[in-house]
Design an enzyme around this catalytic site. Structure first.
Site, PDB file in Angstrom:
ATOM      1  N   TRP A 172      -8.270  38.837  47.159  1.00 46.46           N
ATOM      2  CA  TRP A 172      -7.859  38.472  45.681  1.00 46.46           C
ATOM      3  C   TRP A 172      -6.176  38.365  45.777  1.00 46.46           C
ATOM      4  O   TRP A 172      -5.839  39.274  46.445  1.00 46.46           O
ATOM      5  CB  TRP A 172      -8.232  39.307  44.640  1.00 46.46           C
ATOM      6  CG  TRP A 172      -7.684  39.051  43.275  1.00 46.46           C
ATOM      7  CD1 TRP A 172      -7.989  37.685  42.690  1.00 46.46           C
ATOM      8  CD2 TRP A 172      -6.867  39.647  42.773  1.00 46.46           C
ATOM      9  NE1 TRP A 172      -7.135  37.678  41.400  1.00 46.46           N
ATOM     10  CE2 TRP A 172      -6.308  38.951  41.490  1.00 46.46           C
ATOM     11  CE3 TRP A 172      -5.709  40.860  43.076  1.00 46.46           C
ATOM     12  CZ2 TRP A 172      -5.390  39.051  40.577  1.00 46.46           C
ATOM     13  CZ3 TRP A 172      -4.928  40.914  42.257  1.00 46.46           C
ATOM     14  CH2 TRP A 172      -4.641  40.247  40.683  1.00 46.46           C
ATOM     15  N   ASP A 336      -5.566  29.430  27.718  1.00 47.78           N
ATOM     16  CA  ASP A 336      -6.552  30.061  28.826  1.00 47.78           C
ATOM     17  C   ASP A 336      -7.346  31.197  28.218  1.00 47.78           C
ATOM     18  O   ASP A 336      -7.595  31.014  26.830  1.00 47.78           O
ATOM     19  CB  ASP A 336      -5.383  30.720  29.870  1.00 47.78           C
ATOM     20  CG  ASP A 336      -5.938  30.887  31.400  1.00 47.78           C
ATOM     21  OD1 ASP A 336      -6.667  32.013  31.405  1.00 47.78           O
ATOM     22  OD2 ASP A 336      -6.023  30.175  32.018  1.00 47.78           O
ATOM     23  N   ARG A 413     -13.737  44.786  35.793  1.00 51.03           N
ATOM     24  CA  ARG A 413     -13.038  44.075  34.758  1.00 51.03           C
ATOM     25  C   ARG A 413     -13.839  44.025  33.372  1.00 51.03           C
ATOM     26  O   ARG A 413     -13.765  43.147  32.756  1.00 51.03           O
ATOM     27  CB  ARG A 413     -12.500  42.671  35.209  1.00 51.03           C
ATOM     28  CG  ARG A 413     -11.283  42.242  34.388  1.00 51.03           C
ATOM     29  CD  ARG A 413     -11.261  40.457  34.322  1.00 51.03           C
ATOM     30  NE  ARG A 413      -9.813  40.267  33.890  1.00 51.03           N
ATOM     31  CZ  ARG A 413      -9.480  39.228  33.476  1.00 51.03           C
ATOM     32  NH1 ARG A 413     -10.366  38.234  33.172  1.00 51.03           N
ATOM     33  NH2 ARG A 413      -8.384  39.115  32.918  1.00 51.03           N
ATOM     34  N   TRP A 447     -12.972  26.553  34.524  1.00 52.50           N
ATOM     35  CA  TRP A 447     -14.147  27.542  34.558  1.00 52.50           C
ATOM     36  C   TRP A 447     -13.999  28.745  35.361  1.00 52.50           C
ATOM     37  O   TRP A 447     -13.655  28.568  36.734  1.00 52.50           O
ATOM     38  CB  TRP A 447     -15.227  26.807  35.129  1.00 52.50           C
ATOM     39  CG  TRP A 447     -16.619  27.370  35.208  1.00 52.50           C
ATOM     40  CD1 TRP A 447     -17.109  28.418  35.834  1.00 52.50           C
ATOM     41  CD2 TRP A 447     -17.746  26.711  34.882  1.00 52.50           C
ATOM     42  NE1 TRP A 447     -18.266  28.599  35.755  1.00 52.50           N
ATOM     43  CE2 TRP A 447     -19.017  27.912  35.292  1.00 52.50           C
ATOM     44  CE3 TRP A 447     -18.512  25.657  34.546  1.00 52.50           C
ATOM     45  CZ2 TRP A 447     -20.495  27.556  34.990  1.00 52.50           C
ATOM     46  CZ3 TRP A 447     -19.873  25.536  34.243  1.00 52.50           C
ATOM     47  CH2 TRP A 447     -20.635  26.246  34.268  1.00 52.50           C
ATOM     48  N   ASP A 448     -13.895  29.633  35.106  1.00 48.65           N
ATOM     49  CA  ASP A 448     -13.359  31.099  35.735  1.00 48.65           C
ATOM     50  C   ASP A 448     -14.638  31.875  36.058  1.00 48.65           C
ATOM     51  O   ASP A 448     -15.717  31.801  35.354  1.00 48.65           O
ATOM     52  CB  ASP A 448     -12.518  31.745  34.763  1.00 48.65           C
ATOM     53  CG  ASP A 448     -11.455  32.798  35.815  1.00 48.65           C
ATOM     54  OD1 ASP A 448     -11.798  32.807  36.942  1.00 48.65           O
ATOM     55  OD2 ASP A 448     -10.366  33.273  35.135  1.00 48.65           O
ATOM     56  N   ASN A 450     -14.763  36.008  37.265  1.00 48.14           N
ATOM     57  CA  ASN A 450     -13.912  37.291  37.951  1.00 48.14           C
ATOM     58  C   ASN A 450     -14.199  38.338  38.154  1.00 48.14           C
ATOM     59  O   ASN A 450     -13.700  39.468  38.092  1.00 48.14           O
ATOM     60  CB  ASN A 450     -12.861  37.393  36.401  1.00 48.14           C
ATOM     61  CG  ASN A 450     -12.060  36.441  36.217  1.00 48.14           C
ATOM     62  OD1 ASN A 450     -10.991  36.279  37.057  1.00 48.14           O
ATOM     63  ND2 ASN A 450     -11.716  35.810  35.328  1.00 48.14           N
ATOM     64  N   ASP A 525      -4.605  33.534  42.161  1.00 44.58           N
ATOM     65  CA  ASP A 525      -3.707  34.222  40.922  1.00 44.58           C
ATOM     66  C   ASP A 525      -2.248  34.447  41.339  1.00 44.58           C
ATOM     67  O   ASP A 525      -1.414  34.653  40.642  1.00 44.58           O
ATOM     68  CB  ASP A 525      -4.288  35.301  40.316  1.00 44.58           C
ATOM     69  CG  ASP A 525      -5.429  35.138  39.662  1.00 44.58           C
ATOM     70  OD1 ASP A 525      -5.862  33.726  39.293  1.00 44.58           O
ATOM     71  OD2 ASP A 525      -6.308  35.784  39.274  1.00 44.58           O
TER      72      ASP A 525
HETATM   73  C1  DGJ Z   1      -8.327  34.646  36.313  1.00 46.08           C
HETATM   74  C2  DGJ Z   1      -7.597  33.431  36.606  1.00 46.08           C
HETATM   75  O1  DGJ Z   1      -7.394  33.368  37.958  1.00 46.08           O
HETATM   76  C3  DGJ Z   1      -6.341  33.348  35.742  1.00 46.08           C
HETATM   77  O2  DGJ Z   1      -5.492  32.233  35.962  1.00 46.08           O
HETATM   78  C4  DGJ Z   1      -6.516  33.484  34.291  1.00 46.08           C
HETATM   79  O3  DGJ Z   1      -7.485  32.535  33.665  1.00 46.08           O
HETATM   80  C5  DGJ Z   1      -7.471  34.826  33.984  1.00 46.08           C
HETATM   81  N1  DGJ Z   1      -8.524  35.074  35.009  1.00 46.08           N
HETATM   82  C6  DGJ Z   1      -7.805  35.111  32.790  1.00 46.08           C
HETATM   83  O4  DGJ Z   1      -8.557  35.971  32.570  1.00 46.08           O
END
Ligand code: DGJ
Length: 700
Positions: A172, A336, A413, A447-448, A450, A525
């Site tokens: 990451w 965002d 997270r 569309w994320d 995480n 990121d």
């Molecule tokens: C991770 C993404 O890569 C970021 O650009 C942003 O959208 C954050 N999540 C938001 O929580």
């Protein structure tokens, strides 16, 4: 006709390459040839006979089988492993028939005793010099068969045990680094066990023996899958090398019921006789023309508010940013994370996909209208696969997440993963996201995703709506990804004009499978321009520039000039992510100039041919070039990070120009033929953290 059949087997020919396979004298399906297309069909070698090596090695070790199934004297990595209902774990695949339809060859094999049929599909893409392979398994009996490994393909390269493997690795915030390592004897394993493609490795390979960006033989390929995958580069003790790849068999099995079938994701591969650059351009063209849902289109300049406002999103703050963005020439404004119910930080809200009433008392409408009035499209961030325990959704449906009932649900997270294999989960998400997209003219969705998986369970306890999977929980790895695809496809179908971006905390889900749904990928990121150079270089191995969104932000070293930051982001789809309210007027004016410059050349960058002139891995200085498909113009970006002075920068030699046409270097009176520019080169002077954009335009 790209597929030729003869008594010696089949030859798949594309414009410049060929791939041959056939049955040997023992009717074993054997690889024969892969490389430059040869003048005559009789030039291709026959299928090698089934020879072994003493009593310790059967032909399975010595002969390049196209799709080896575990059984008999086989000790190399097989493509297929299965257990029959009576406990037999030995496969004997016998060739049955071949079928040629359009550009696809299908070979059917069947087990000598059990009702398992295996279909191997080879689709040739003649104009792209690419082959796509996948396998299909059918149980025509009534007893279940357990598949324990079901790979998509095994790609054999010409004999030799001295190949290098080029691949992408990272983590990451630091993904997509190009690595080029000599392959040792034995098996080199790259994989994901994380439910997604992952930041760590990418399902991509290139094998070579001394190729460069512009010269030499390169065999390359990828897997179109966004979940657990496995790639094994195997160098045998008999002087041969192959790459087998497909679904990861780690913690996997799949029960094939009587009458059922199972199809693997496709693997795509190609051969270049002109180095790594040509291999990448082949993939770029194919992705733009055959994979991306909207085809080869150039994307708009975007503003994304994440790094400016983080969770502190409301109508007023976004509207102020939108005003400034529009004045700079931005065309798409994206809100965002932080806009939805209860989302003030990363501890709550995921799953509750409606606007937060405190931040947006009248819904999203007023902001969307404001943005549209400014002449920009409106875009929104979502993370559909996730839920915070602190959300209405989770309180109502705690059983909807992936979990084992006897284990704590490990949060990352502060979030858990919804089981998208479940139809009811998908129905909920379709309803919520469809409502947003139907209520407003939202033109872009990011569309994320995480986190990675933990406790990969799918208990059907207490839920009579769902089939009880029992001991089939290991199918989750595949069913989840199929669920993501189904959700995405459903939403795309409802809203075909929306542009979608795949993000997973940056580049955690960048692959050919997701690109059938997503038009773009958020690469990392890490938005620090100097760090981005290597990340973007790695990304370009596979993906074209129009897929790569890149923001100019305030992140990292503030002494990196705005121009340098812009130039780095201009190498893809330009985006801005800095806090515009904190930018000075002169910074915003400079940004406006750079955005205008970008718009004038973005088609060349996003849709042209990319040449990696000097790699950032060389340290301190790098350059990349884009040439319009019609060779009317070309753009070169050069970057100097830190070099001890005095340093003489290497001369840049452009590539891909029409040798006989004349080109003028914009901003100068220098004119040369394409060949002249390519042979004479261009000297460039840059100080530390300085950059340049050069444009060559045909002058007649
Ligand atoms: C991770 C993404 O890569 C970021 O650009 C942003 O959208 C954050 N999540 C938001 O929580």
């Amino acid at each position: 006709m790209p597929v030729h059949a003869s008594s010696s087997g089949w030859i798949l020919e594309s414009r410049r390459t060929a791939y041959a396979l056939g049955l040997n004298s023992d009717r074993l399906l054997v690889h024969r040839y892969w490389g430059t297309r040869l003048p005559d069909l009789s030039d291709y070698p026959p299928a090698a006979d089934s020879v072994g090596w003493a009593s310790f090695n059967g032909p399975g070790q010595v002969v390049p089988e196209e799709y080896a199934a575990y059984g008999g004297l086989r000790y190399l990595e097989p493509c297929l492993k299965a257990t029959f209902a009576d406990g037999v774990r030995d496969l004997v695949l016998v060739y049955r028939e071949a079928d040629i339809a359009d550009e696809t060859l299908t070979l059917t094999l069947a087990d000598a005793h059990y009702p398992l049929t295996v279909r191997l599909h080879y689709r040739i893409h003649p104009d792209f010099d690419l082959i796509e392979r996948w396998a299909e398994f059918v149980n025509s009996g009534d007893q279940p068969i357990t598949l324990e490994r079901a790979l998509s393909a095994c790609w054999h390269v010409p004999p030799g045990d001295d190949y290098r493997l080029t691949h992408l690795t990272g983590r990451w915030y630091d993904e997509m680094h190009l690595r080029r390592d000599p392959l040792p004897h034995g098996v080199t394993l790259l994989e994901s066990r994380r439910l997604t493609t992952s930041h760590h490795h990418n399902p991509y390979f290139a094998l070579d023996r001394g190729a460069t960006e512009t010269t030499g033989d390169v065999y390359f390929g990828a897997l179109a899958w966004s979940g657990n995958w496995k790639l094994m580069a195997e160098v045998t003790d008999f002087g041969s090398t192959r790459v087998s790849l497909g679904l990861n068999d780690w913690d996997f099995d799949w029960t094939l019921d009587g009458g059922a079938s199972f199809t693997t994701p496709p693997s795509l591969a190609g051969y270049s006789d002109s180095g790594f650059g040509a291999a990448s351009r082949t993939l770029h063209d194919y992705i733009r023309q055959r994979v991306l849902p909207h085809g080869p289109i150039a994307h708009k300049v975007l503003y994304n508010s994440w790094e400016a406002t983080y969770f502190d999103v409301d109508v007023a703050s976004q509207a102020r940013l939108a005003d400034l963005a529009a004045a700079m020439g931005v065309e798409l404004f994206v809100v965002d994370d932080g806009w939805f119910h209860g989302r003030n930080d990363d501890r709550a809200g995921l799953g509750d996909w409606w606007p937060d009433a405190a931040k947006f008392p009248d819904g999203l409408g007023p902001l969307v209208e404001h943005v549209n009035r400014l002449g920009m499209d409106f875009g929104l961030w979502i993370e559909p696969e996730m839920v915070n325990p602190n959300s209405d959704l989770y309180r109502g449906h705690p059983d909807w997440v992936i979990h084992f009932p006897t284990r704590a649900r490990t949060e990352a997270r502060n979030q858990l993963i919804l089981n998208l294999a479940r139809e009811d989960v998908r129905a909920y998400l379709v309803e919520k996201i469809d409502a947003l997209l139907s209520a407003h003219p939202i033109r872009f969705i990011k569309w994320d995703m995480n986190r990675n998986i933990s406790e990969p369970g799918w208990p059907a306890l207490g839920d009579r709506q769902q089939p009880v999977l029992g001991d089939r929980q290991r199918e989750l790895w595949v069913r989840y990804v199929e669920g993501v695809y189904a959700l995405w496809d459903d939403l795309r179908q409802r809203h075909p004009d929306v542009i979608w971006q795949s993000c997973s905390g940056g580049g955690g889900r960048a692959d050919l499978g997701i690109l059938r749904r997503a038009d773009q990928i958020w690469v990392s990121d890490n938005t620090e321009a100097p760090a981005r150079l290597a990340i973007q270089e790695g990304f370009s191995l596979i993906f074209p520039a129009n897929v790569m969104e890149a923001w100019v932000t305030d992140s990292g070293d503030r002494h990196v000039p705005l121009k340098f930051r812009f130039h780095v982001s201009m190498c893809g789809t330009l985006g801005i992510g800095g806090h515009l309210l904190k930018w000075t007027e002169s910074e915003r004016a400079e940004a406006a100039r750079l955005i205008a410059q970008y718009k004038a050349v973005r088609d060349i960058i996003q849709l042209g041919d990319q040449y990696r002139l000097i790699s950032p891995r060389m340290g301190g200085f790098s350059a990349v070039q884009y040439v319009a498909k019609d060779q009317m113009a070309s753009v070169i970006f050069a970057f100097r990070t830190h070099l001890p002075t005095p340093a003489i920068l290497p001369r840049l030699y452009p590539n891909g120009l029409d040798p006989t046409a004349r080109y003028r270097l914009e901003g100068s009176s220098e004119t040369r033929s394409g060949l002249g520019w390519m042979r004479v080169g261009i000297d460039i002077a840059l100080t530390d953290f300085d950059s340049a954009m050069l444009v060559l335009r045909r002058s007649e």
